[in-house]
Design an enzyme around this catalytic site. Structure first.
Site, PDB file in Angstrom:
ATOM      1  N   GLY A  33       4.890  -4.069  -2.605  1.00  0.00           N
ATOM      2  CA  GLY A  33       5.160  -4.411  -3.992  1.00  0.00           C
ATOM      3  C   GLY A  33       5.605  -3.156  -4.727  1.00  0.00           C
ATOM      4  N   ARG A  84      -2.093   0.262 -16.704  1.00  0.00           N
ATOM      5  CA  ARG A  84      -2.575   1.196 -15.680  1.00  0.00           C
ATOM      6  C   ARG A  84      -3.233   2.466 -16.250  1.00  0.00           C
ATOM      7  NH1 ARG A  84       0.192   3.440 -12.296  1.00  0.00           N
ATOM      8  NH2 ARG A  84      -1.166   3.181 -10.518  1.00  0.00           N
ATOM      9  N   CYS A  93      -7.108  -1.500 -30.687  1.00  0.00           N
ATOM     10  CA  CYS A  93      -8.358  -0.967 -31.215  1.00  0.00           C
ATOM     11  C   CYS A  93      -9.287  -0.637 -30.051  1.00  0.00           C
ATOM     12  CB  CYS A  93      -8.993  -1.978 -32.161  1.00  0.00           C
ATOM     13  SG  CYS A  93      -7.893  -2.394 -33.508  1.00  0.00           S
ATOM     14  N   GLU A 103       4.365  -6.299   3.135  1.00  0.00           N
ATOM     15  CA  GLU A 103       4.249  -7.018   1.852  1.00  0.00           C
ATOM     16  C   GLU A 103       4.238  -5.983   0.738  1.00  0.00           C
ATOM     17  OE1 GLU A 103       0.422  -8.894   2.223  1.00  0.00           O
ATOM     18  OE2 GLU A 103       1.194 -10.600   3.332  1.00  0.00           O
ATOM     19  N   GLY A 152       0.766  -1.240   0.000  1.00  0.00           N
ATOM     20  CA  GLY A 152       0.000   0.000   0.000  1.00  0.00           C
ATOM     21  C   GLY A 152       0.793   1.283   0.000  1.00  0.00           C
TER      22      GLY A 152
HETATM   23  C1  LIG Z   1      -1.243  -6.375  -3.991  1.00  0.00           C
HETATM   24  C2  LIG Z   1      -0.912  -6.810  -2.639  1.00  0.00           C
HETATM   25  C3  LIG Z   1       0.245  -6.354  -2.003  1.00  0.00           C
HETATM   26  C4  LIG Z   1       1.181  -5.351  -2.620  1.00  0.00           C
HETATM   27  O1  LIG Z   1       0.565  -4.125  -2.808  1.00  0.00           O
HETATM   28  P1  LIG Z   1       1.384  -2.843  -3.248  1.00  0.00           P
HETATM   29  O2  LIG Z   1       0.339  -1.791  -3.384  1.00  0.00           O
HETATM   30  O3  LIG Z   1       2.048  -3.176  -4.532  1.00  0.00           O
HETATM   31  O4  LIG Z   1       2.359  -2.537  -2.178  1.00  0.00           O
HETATM   32  C5  LIG Z   1       0.533  -6.849  -0.756  1.00  0.00           C
HETATM   33  N1  LIG Z   1      -0.268  -7.746  -0.139  1.00  0.00           N
HETATM   34  C6  LIG Z   1      -1.391  -8.209  -0.713  1.00  0.00           C
HETATM   35  C7  LIG Z   1      -2.228  -9.205   0.008  1.00  0.00           C
HETATM   36  C8  LIG Z   1      -1.758  -7.743  -1.977  1.00  0.00           C
HETATM   37  O5  LIG Z   1      -2.893  -8.184  -2.541  1.00  0.00           O
END
Ligand SMILES: *Cc1c(COP(=O)(O)O)cnc(C)c1O
Length: 430
Positions: A273, A309, A340, A271, A229
């Site tokens: 990403g 995105r 298209c 977690e 997040g």
């Molecule tokens: C998508 C997701 C993340 C990573 O989210 P980011 O916004 O990329 O940091 C972490 N944990 C879970 C369970 C997710 O679905």
């Protein structure tokens, strides 16, 4: 101005080996950022970042993050397979899935992954298909709106994820009866936010809930997982999240809420990403057409199938026309791909320097949720992924798809197969 991690000369060299379009990743940037994160949370003994594989599912990227001490967060069978192959095992793997198929739980258990349950009914389900481990996590959904200083950040009440507050208590009791000894608590309440208050606010909610759960059930809460997040500044005027400040405020909340409850052994997990990889990747494309009708268009050899995105969320991705960084932004363009679909636009009414056919364009911040969200609509093929290594050399870490890949899953009848072989023999040799 938003800089690029690669310059024109380097790109010219890379594009001689690997034609555009491709996603390019910056090893140095990924490593330095991971080190900053670990430094920020060094006060917490058990801190671990579980990189969300879905953001950048490439073994070469996972390997770099493993070397930097990260684990992985998986949510599907193939993500587990990839993580296993890269060498992640046991408490290096978080399995945060939802609507989980049997075989996914079975593989997660086989790898001794830490399972993060998305629903109370998954307790019986997991017990039946793969057994309940000694350590398990539960995903919390507090419902209603999630606010920071009265501003609504998101609406968990509308989200499909997690257990309600009452289900957490009930679930933990059930799990204790089934032999669980250590618990984790997880929540994901806002996405892509650069607000430094997000983790601290989430921390207070989860820490208080953990104290209550311990008092109610006697459960040992071993870790708290803030999930992903934390966002990145996609726009040049946006301020990046300050990870030192974030971690410092989480520490304050830890000391205020957990320490007085004699919960001084709780590990903090994340977690992330987007935050780990987003800024350290870009989509490199070539301008192949210009078009002058009611508006000015620049057409690229990349399209939304390489980066969804903008089309999906109207997301902003900064664009640099390589070699023209110092030229005035005097031209207003829609920068498009060739699907298209009229939403296949990387930028709308964007002020840029004059673009000529043949110019190399860098579309920024595609290191997470970029390639990963790619698709094959319109018969478009997925691009390559290239790693810009710390020593300045480049390495192909995923080749581009060819028509052979596109046709590989058809179940041809003999007649059609012989027609294909006669006309396009190359598609049978991947
Ligand atoms: C998508 C997701 C993340 C990573 O989210 P980011 O916004 O990329 O940091 C972490 N944990 C879970 C369970 C997710 O679905």
């Amino acid at each position: 101005m938003k800089g690029t991690f690669v310059n024109l000369d380097q790109l010219k060299e890379i594009t001689q080996k690997y034609p555009t379009p491709f996603h390019l990743y910056d090893e140095k940037g990924i490593r330095e950022n991971a080190r900053r994160l670990h430094q920020a949370f060094a006060w917490n003994k058990g801190f671990k970042e579980y990189f969300a594989v879905k953001a950048t599912p490439n073994p070469a990227i996972l390997k770099i993050l493993k070397e930097e001490g990260c684990g992985v967060d998986c949510s599907s069978y193939t993500e587990l397979m990839m993580s296993d192959a890269v060498g992640f095992y046991g408490d290096e793997i978080m399995f945060s899935s939802n609507v989980t198929p049997e075989e996914d739980f079975i593989l997660a258990r086989k790898l001794n992954a830490t399972i993060n349950l998305d629903d109370i009914t998954h307790i019986e389900f997991l017990d039946r298909v793969a057994g309940i481990p000694e350590t398990i996590s539960c995903r919390y959904n507090p419902g209603g709106d999630f606010t920071i200083n009265n501003a609504i950040m998101d609406t968990p009440g509308e989200a499909k994820y997690g257990l309600t507050r009452a289900q957490l208590s009930e679930g933990i009791r059930l799990l204790k009866d089934k032999g669980v000894k250590h618990f984790g608590l997880h929540a994901f309440l806002a996405s892509n936010t650069t607000d430094n208050q997000y983790y601290p606010t989430l921390a207070r909610i989860l820490f208080k809930t953990a104290v209550e759960l311990k008092q109610e059930t006697g459960a040992h809460i071993a870790f708290i997982n803030f999930s992903g997040g934390i966002g990145i500044p996609y726009r040049p005027e946006q301020r990046p999240a300050d990870i030192m400040e974030i971690a410092g405020e989480v520490r304050q909340a830890y000391e205020e809420i957990l320490l007085p409850a004699a919960m001084d052994d709780v590990s903090i997990y994340t977690e992330l990403g987007r935050y780990m990889a987003g800024p350290y990747g870009c989509l490199v494309a070539t301008a192949i057409h210009e078009k002058h009708i009611y508006k000015e268009y620049i057409g690229l050899d990349a399209c939304a199938a390489n980066l969804m995105r903008p089309a999906m969320y109207g997301a902003y991705h900064h664009i640099t026309v390589m070699g023209k960084e110092d030229q005035p932004l005097e031209y207003k363009y829609d920068v498009t791909g060739g699907l298209c679909e009229n939403n296949d636009k990387f930028a709308i009414d964007r002020m840029l320097p004059k673009i000529d056919v043949g110019d190399l364009l860098v579309i920024h911040d595609t290191g997470a949720h970029g390639y990963a969200m790619g698709y094959n609509y319109n018969g478009k093929l997925r691009s390559a992924e290239v790693l810009l290594k710390e020593d300045g050399s480049s390495e192909l870490i995923r080749r581009a798809e060819t028509p052979a890949d596109y046709f590989a899953t058809f179940d041809f009848d003999d007649n059609l197969q012989s027609q294909f072989i006669a006309k396009y023999p190359e598609i049978f040799k991947i």
